[in-house]
Structure formats: C-alpha cells, structure tokens
Design an enzyme around this catalytic site. Structure first.
Site, PDB file in Angstrom:
ATOM      1  N   LYS A 158     -54.349  17.752 -27.080  1.00 56.18           N
ATOM      2  CA  LYS A 158     -54.607  16.517 -27.854  1.00 56.18           C
ATOM      3  C   LYS A 158     -54.872  15.429 -26.819  1.00 56.18           C
ATOM      4  O   LYS A 158     -53.972  14.682 -26.427  1.00 56.18           O
ATOM      5  CB  LYS A 158     -53.404  16.199 -28.743  1.00 56.18           C
ATOM      6  CG  LYS A 158     -53.681  15.139 -29.796  1.00 56.18           C
ATOM      7  CD  LYS A 158     -52.534  15.070 -30.797  1.00 56.18           C
ATOM      8  CE  LYS A 158     -52.652  13.880 -31.733  1.00 56.18           C
ATOM      9  NZ  LYS A 158     -53.751  13.963 -32.708  1.00 56.18           N
TER      10      LYS A 158
HETATM   11  N1  PPE Z   1     -56.982  17.965 -35.933  1.00 58.00           N
HETATM   12  C1  PPE Z   1     -57.240  16.811 -35.285  1.00 58.00           C
HETATM   13  C2  PPE Z   1     -58.539  16.644 -34.603  1.00 58.00           C
HETATM   14  C3  PPE Z   1     -56.277  15.806 -35.295  1.00 58.00           C
HETATM   15  O1  PPE Z   1     -56.531  14.663 -34.657  1.00 58.00           O
HETATM   16  C4  PPE Z   1     -55.066  15.990 -35.975  1.00 58.00           C
HETATM   17  C5  PPE Z   1     -54.028  14.906 -35.990  1.00 58.00           C
HETATM   18  C6  PPE Z   1     -54.838  17.211 -36.615  1.00 58.00           C
HETATM   19  C7  PPE Z   1     -55.814  18.192 -36.570  1.00 58.00           C
HETATM   20  C8  PPE Z   1     -53.538  17.519 -37.320  1.00 58.00           C
HETATM   21  O2  PPE Z   1     -52.501  17.694 -36.378  1.00 58.00           O
HETATM   22  P1  PPE Z   1     -50.982  17.353 -36.713  1.00 58.00           P
HETATM   23  O3  PPE Z   1     -50.858  15.882 -36.797  1.00 58.00           O
HETATM   24  O4  PPE Z   1     -50.224  17.940 -35.586  1.00 58.00           O
HETATM   25  O5  PPE Z   1     -50.667  18.008 -38.008  1.00 58.00           O
HETATM   26  N2  PPE Z   1     -54.545  13.601 -35.978  1.00 58.00           N
HETATM   27  C9  PPE Z   1     -53.680  12.512 -35.596  1.00 58.00           C
HETATM   28  C10 PPE Z   1     -54.453  11.267 -35.261  1.00 58.00           C
HETATM   29  C11 PPE Z   1     -54.983  10.466 -36.396  1.00 58.00           C
HETATM   30  C12 PPE Z   1     -55.570   9.160 -35.925  1.00 58.00           C
HETATM   31  O6  PPE Z   1     -56.440   8.614 -36.623  1.00 58.00           O
HETATM   32  O7  PPE Z   1     -55.147   8.645 -34.880  1.00 58.00           O
HETATM   33  C13 PPE Z   1     -52.578  12.297 -36.609  1.00 58.00           C
HETATM   34  O8  PPE Z   1     -52.683  12.740 -37.750  1.00 58.00           O
HETATM   35  O9  PPE Z   1     -51.578  11.699 -36.225  1.00 58.00           O
END
Ligand code: PPE
Length: 306
Positions: A158
């Site tokens: 990330k």
């Molecule tokens: N894919 C991506 C590309 C992504 O950024 C997130 C989280 C996820 C999947 C889901 O991951 P998780 O949060 O571990 O379930 N995106 C983060 C950032 C959002 C933002 O706008 O900043 C979030 O949901 O916190």
C-alpha cells in the site's frame, strides 16, 4: 475532531495539526516514496475501539519491506502511537492514517540516503461513497485504466505511488458522472476499485479476484471472506471476466473507508434488482453488527483505546 483539527503524531511526538509539516524537497513528494494505512476506529458501545490494528500495522511494515524502507519504530510502538493519537484527539469513531515516507535529505531517485519519517493522523470520516449508497448502491464504470501488471508496481504494497493509478480511475469515473471506477488487471480480468476490493454474487456463491489480479489484499476483504464462511456461504477467490460483472446477481465493494457498499449499476447496466441484494445485505449486517458492537468480537478484531 474534524479533518484539520487536533494533534498529529509525528516521529514520536504529538504536534498541532498545523505544525505537522515537511520540507518541499522531501523525497516522497517528488517520487511517491511513501507507504500508508487506513484504519477505522468504531464506537462499539464499550468506548472507541480500533478495528484490526495489528493487521493494518503488519501490512504497513510489509509495504515498507517491499520498498526496502526501514521504519525507525517497531510495530508495537506504532500500534501504541495509533492508540495515543485517537485518545489525545478524544475521538470516538474515526479514520486513522498512519504514513511512513522518505523525507528530506538528498535528491535523486535512490532513496536510501533519505530519512524515513512517520506520521499518524485521525479525524472523523463518514460514509466513503455516501450514506444513501449503503442501501441504494453506487453506479460505477469499468475504467479505461488498468491496474499495474505484476512486474511493474507491486500492488500488495500500500504505497503512495500506487495511488496515482487510483486517482486516474477515480477522476475518470467521477468526471463521467459515476461514483467509482473498477479497474481490470493486465490480462483484462476484474481487479478492484480505486480504493476498494470487489465481490460478485451469482447463484448464492460469492467470488472475488485473487491476489494475482493486481489487487491490494484488503483487510476488509478478509473480514468479508471470514463472515461469508461463518454464514455458510460459498466464497471463492478466482479470476473474474469483465462480463461476469454485468450478469451478476449482486456486486459489492469492501474497504476500510468504503466498509461494505453495494454496486447498483456498471457501465449503465443494472446489476440484479438494481439495489442492495440479499447476500450483500447479510454480509453488510454481519459486518456492521460487529463494528457497531451488536455482535461479539469473536475474532479479536478490536483493540480498545482506553
Ligand atoms: N484496494 C485499494 C486500491 C485500496 O486503496 C483499498 C483501501 C482497498 C482495496 C481495501 O483495503 P482495506 O482497507 O484493507 O480493506 N483504501 C483505503 C484508502 C481510501 C482513500 O480514499 O484514502 C481505505 O479504504 O482506507
């Protein structure tokens, strides 16, 4: 505390939001060299509790490891720092953003000589895709931008730089009047949203792209898989062709910010009955029952703040 107020944890000290600054010649600003997390803290009825703190911090350290970034704190220290930040800001339910970045020291692509700085901010953040979306669903398009191929940018990390891809997907979608975009992977199979993982429901079974489809291995995705199994639903990680989205009974997103959000239309094609479907509703209820404290925390997903 709203966005812009309170204290930010900065390399070990809580400083005023306005003072949490860095130099314009910081490496991350020029080359995208940062890793971060998004974590939610919920008011479970037993005071503020942080959701899956250990799993998020583990992923932060793994993202850093992929990029050979030495975070000058250990995982336990940063977990404590997250707790301290929430407590100091007197927050009940909030969003937490830990970020480690290559700081100010040297210019040039090679980041090794730059210091690594760490910040943790927290603020109240409501429904990512809007309150109404939780029931009505969101309208999305398949993006013309693909997620990075496996040997280009590592999507299991990330990292700040990955979000240039997300920004292209999101801006294209919103400027065309959609709420969100879904990107395909380099083979043309379904990958994920700009900030969410995706799930497809068909004949009562749930499908989600595997980690080889250029996804971020979401922690909410793991919750969905766990809860689906608990509910006795079939859930499979497998490659998904684009057209399977259109003929799905239900489609939904998962993410820390997005939580569990139904998708109502894709490329103007109505999905299922055009609003939240029954399987999505069961997963959503199971998720919100835990995070809102109506169901017991059987998996040990919460860390109390006090
Ligand atoms: N894919 C991506 C590309 C992504 O950024 C997130 C989280 C996820 C999947 C889901 O991951 P998780 O949060 O571990 O379930 N995106 C983060 C950032 C959002 C933002 O706008 O900043 C979030 O949901 O916190």
């Amino acid at each position: 505390m709203a966005f812009g107020e309170g204290k930010i944890w900065y390399d070990g000290t809580l400083v005023d939001w306005a003072d949490a600054t860095c130099h314009v010649m910081s490496h991350a600003l020029h080359y995208g060299s940062s890793v971060f997390e998004g974590i939610r803290c919920y008011d479970t009825g037993k005071g503020p509790e942080i959701f899956r703190l250990g799993d998020h911090m583990k992923r932060l350290f793994e993202s850093a490891k992929i990029y050979r970034m030495d975070i000058p704190f250990d995982q336990a220290a940063l977990e404590q720092a997250v707790i301290d930040t929430v407590r100091e800001n007197k927050l009940q339910s909030c969003y937490i953003r830990p970020l480690a970045f290559r700081g100010y020291g040297a210019m040039g692509v090679n980041p090794i000589k730059c210091p690594v700085n760490v910040v943790i901010a927290a603020w109240t953040w409501g429904k990512y895709l809007g309150e109404a979306a939780m029931e009505d669903g969101v309208s999305v398009r398949v993006s013309s931008w693909r997620r990075p191929a496996p040997d280009t940018l590592p999507t299991l990390a990330k990292a700040g730089g990955n979000y240039l891809s997300s920004q292209l997907i999101k801006m294209e979608a919103t400027q065309d009047g959609y709420d969100e975009g879904i990107a395909l992977d380099h083979h043309g199979f379904v990958s994920e949203g700009s900030g969410e993982n995706i799930f497809v429901v068909r004949n009562g079974s749930i499908y989600t792209p595997p980690s080889s489809s250029s996804i971020l291995p979401g922690i909410t995705r793991h919750c969905v898989i766990t809860l689906a199994r608990e509910l006795g639903l079939q859930i499979r990680q497998q490659v998904i062709p684009r057209e399977a989205l259109y003929v799905a009974d239900e489609v939904f997103f998962s993410g820390t910010a997005a939580e569990v959000t139904p998708v109502s239309k894709i490329d103007h094609i109505v999905i299922g009955n055009g609003k939240r479907g029954p399987v999505t509703e069961r997963i959503q209820s199971a998720f919100f029952d835990i995070v809102e404290g109506r169901a017991p925390d059987t998996y040990g997903w919460f860390t109390p703040v006090t």
